[in-house]
Motif scaffolding. Sequence first.
Motif, PDB file in Angstrom:
ATOM      1  N   CYS A  14      42.075  49.328 -30.742  1.00 35.20           N
ATOM      2  CA  CYS A  14      41.015  50.081 -30.960  1.00 35.20           C
ATOM      3  C   CYS A  14      40.542  50.463 -32.202  1.00 35.20           C
ATOM      4  O   CYS A  14      39.457  50.603 -32.594  1.00 35.20           O
ATOM      5  N   SER A  15      41.486  50.915 -32.846  1.00 42.57           N
ATOM      6  CA  SER A  15      41.474  51.516 -34.155  1.00 42.57           C
ATOM      7  C   SER A  15      40.807  50.431 -35.237  1.00 42.57           C
ATOM      8  O   SER A  15      40.152  50.626 -36.171  1.00 42.57           O
ATOM      9  N   GLU A  69      37.141  50.164 -34.425  1.00 38.69           N
ATOM     10  CA  GLU A  69      36.477  51.390 -34.966  1.00 38.69           C
ATOM     11  C   GLU A  69      36.273  51.278 -36.386  1.00 38.69           C
ATOM     12  O   GLU A  69      35.316  51.819 -36.831  1.00 38.69           O
ATOM     13  N   ARG A 118      31.068  54.441 -28.899  1.00 36.66           N
ATOM     14  CA  ARG A 118      32.064  54.776 -28.653  1.00 36.66           C
ATOM     15  C   ARG A 118      33.195  54.048 -28.456  1.00 36.66           C
ATOM     16  O   ARG A 118      32.858  53.043 -27.940  1.00 36.66           O
ATOM     17  N   PHE A 119      34.495  54.326 -28.601  1.00 40.85           N
ATOM     18  CA  PHE A 119      35.509  53.237 -28.439  1.00 40.85           C
ATOM     19  C   PHE A 119      36.682  54.090 -27.531  1.00 40.85           C
ATOM     20  O   PHE A 119      36.950  55.077 -27.707  1.00 40.85           O
ATOM     21  N   MET A 156      38.289  57.646 -31.402  1.00 43.26           N
ATOM     22  CA  MET A 156      38.551  56.794 -30.262  1.00 43.26           C
ATOM     23  C   MET A 156      39.284  57.681 -29.171  1.00 43.26           C
ATOM     24  O   MET A 156      39.889  58.612 -29.534  1.00 43.26           O
TER      25      MET A 156
END
Lengths: 401, 311
Positions: B79-80, B83, B100-101, B128
């Motif tokens: 996820c990072s 993002e 958005r994550f 996130m």
Amino acid sequence: MIKTVYPKGKIAAKTGNEVMAEAMRQIEPDVVAAYPITPATEIVQIFSQFVADGIVKSEYVAVESEHSAMSATIAASAAGARAMTGTSSQGLALMWEMLYIASGLRLPIVMAEVNRALSAPINIHGDQSDTMGARDSGWIQIYSENSQEAYDNMIQATKIAEKAKLPTLVTTDGFIISHCMEVVETYPDADVKAFVGEYKPERYLLDIKKPYTLGSIDLQDYYFEHRYQLAQAMKDSQNVILEVAKDFEKTFGRKYDMYEKYKLDDAELAIVVIGSTAGTAKVVVDALREKGVKAGLLKIRVYRPFPAEMIAKDLANVKAIAVMDRADSCSGTFAPVYSDVVAALYSAGFTVPKVVNYVYGLGGREINTEHITQVYDTLGKIASGKEKPFAGIEYINVRIK
Amino acid sequence: MANLKELSKNPERVTGGHRLCAGCGAGIVARQTLIAAGNTPVVLTSATGCLEVSTTVFPYTAWKTPFFHSAFENSAATCSGIETAYRSLKKQGKISDDIRFIAFGGDGGTYDIGLQSLSGAMERGHRMLYICYNNEAYMNTGIQRSGATPLGAHTTTAPAGKARQGKEQHRKNLTEIMIAHGIPYVAQAYVGNWNDYITKVQKALSVDGPSFINIFTPCRLGWNYKPEDTMPLARLAVETCVWPSYEVENGVYKINVTPKEKKPVTEFLKPQGRFKHLFKPENAHIIEAIQKEVDMKWELLQRKASAGCQA
Ligand SMILES: Cc1ncc(C[n+]2csc(CCOP(=O)(O)OP(=O)(O)O)c2C)c(N)n1
Ligand code: SF4
Ligand SMILES: [Mg+2]
């Protein structure tokens, strides 16, 4: 005075790590995620400085491990970014799980890899065990003989990866290239950028208007096809690599191929080798040629995909061949490059050359012109029938007892 | 506070037809998360686990929003990475949407194998939301113990037998570990209170930084109860204070649901097959130990909340 090959080129003294970072600066990927490890640390340090100084538009993620470095690079690439990373040895080993995921998802990631021995015992010096261990991971592997090649390979890798839709790693030999100052010609930023071009992914996760699921579970009904396509893509990537090399030569003037033939065409004795040792071996070939010995060399640049058919043809008429591996596979039989070369020859129907296997230089152990001269001496005896080709692996410059 | 009428207008971005068990809490978590996000574009990542394998059997998918699974231990790092790509491409004007994550992970992928990846991503400050759908064991691989499995629970790697009575350790307090990261928003939630959970997701998505929600998610198979009891069971966890619903916003603790009357832990343990062996007379001391731990933790949490405690 050293002359440039490219009219607008610039000559400077740089280490392998510096030129890899320089290539990354010029390519200016959208995201770099990496973790430090000797001897590759400098690459990401230098690059972080570029980011800190605002020289590049790239975002740098200082992750907490190489597993996360590869995970974040994969994710950035899947999100639609041009993404890169760099590592070595234990770092590459920690990425192992993720290497297969990068290729399985067909993501065009580029990795600067500095070859280093694997633990245990822990050792920070150069051998190729790390990337040899990743040879079946579905990554294109490009090795460099010196800093110039490392720089040129990084630039080509970006284009190769994106055209072939395969992750690609470019290596240098730890310390021998990574830390050694050499004269390198670099090209202007704009010309490198123009060569590499803009990255336009076909589909990407951040394209929220076209949502899709990536990383699904494949069962017995689909997995095999997807893996087959990956294997096919690897096979087909040879053409991509050769096309990009042609483009590169047209643009910058330096010629690249899957491998380099050095005085091989009429050679009776030949060494097959990868990386910086090719430079040392060329000196030996020259000396032997002076003495009338028909020595030659084949330096593999692209090890994955393995150019089996081409190599077989070029080695078919050599009488005795020594494949020198800077990695051992601990298989009880042969080291990796040897197995590939012999399989290539045999499957092409060439059974004339006698082929022997040497393992050298593990953990940075010295390999010099004397060692290589001895290899050619042995090849001479094998070619003339004075000695039988030895079975198994001969280890160079190691204390057996 | 979420408004049901308003929420009902939000798009459904997880479809039915997925292969989660009937009564699985994880599907409820996924659906309510996306309802909470409303019309905000979200990109999702997930760790390997029940939620991922049951919703993405190729060539089908239950997700109508971008969804990415890569491995088991790296949902947060993944996820990072997305993002970061977003920030990079947005800065360059290559994308314009406001996205958005959200990263999902089971308790195994979060408490255990993915803890390092989670900690790193939270520390780096990516904007996130990480949601741990916590069913207290590795369900996908057949109910093995995790760091989230509570004392005494039967799992297939810490089973109840003649000599041992299920897991011999208390679970770790991951929520507190995340609070210690000093991120702007951390919460514990539970399946069976849509309002509480959806409000938390909306808060988490609104903070400009990392956020973490640990949602108590009953698994009917691993906990061995009737599929229709998923929500009542999770509510019992809150009513017994086994799983308090609370949040820590910018370091300030707040208990979101205070039981009118704190029930004994046995009411939560009793309906579940995984605790059956604890009700043998010779195992009474284990139930006592569970009660003692729950009392102590609840007491501590109340003190932190009433003092307006800064984490
Ligand atoms: C590196 C790695 N180790 C082990 C596994 C096997 N594995 C897949 S899912 C899983 C357990 C998942 O448990 P949890 O995260 O709690 O999710 P749940 O299935 O309970 O929803 C395990 C052990 C794996 N996929 N990858
Ligand atoms: S095993 Fe448990 S977590 Fe997995 S799908 Fe079934 S109910 Fe859900
Ligand atoms: Mg679980």
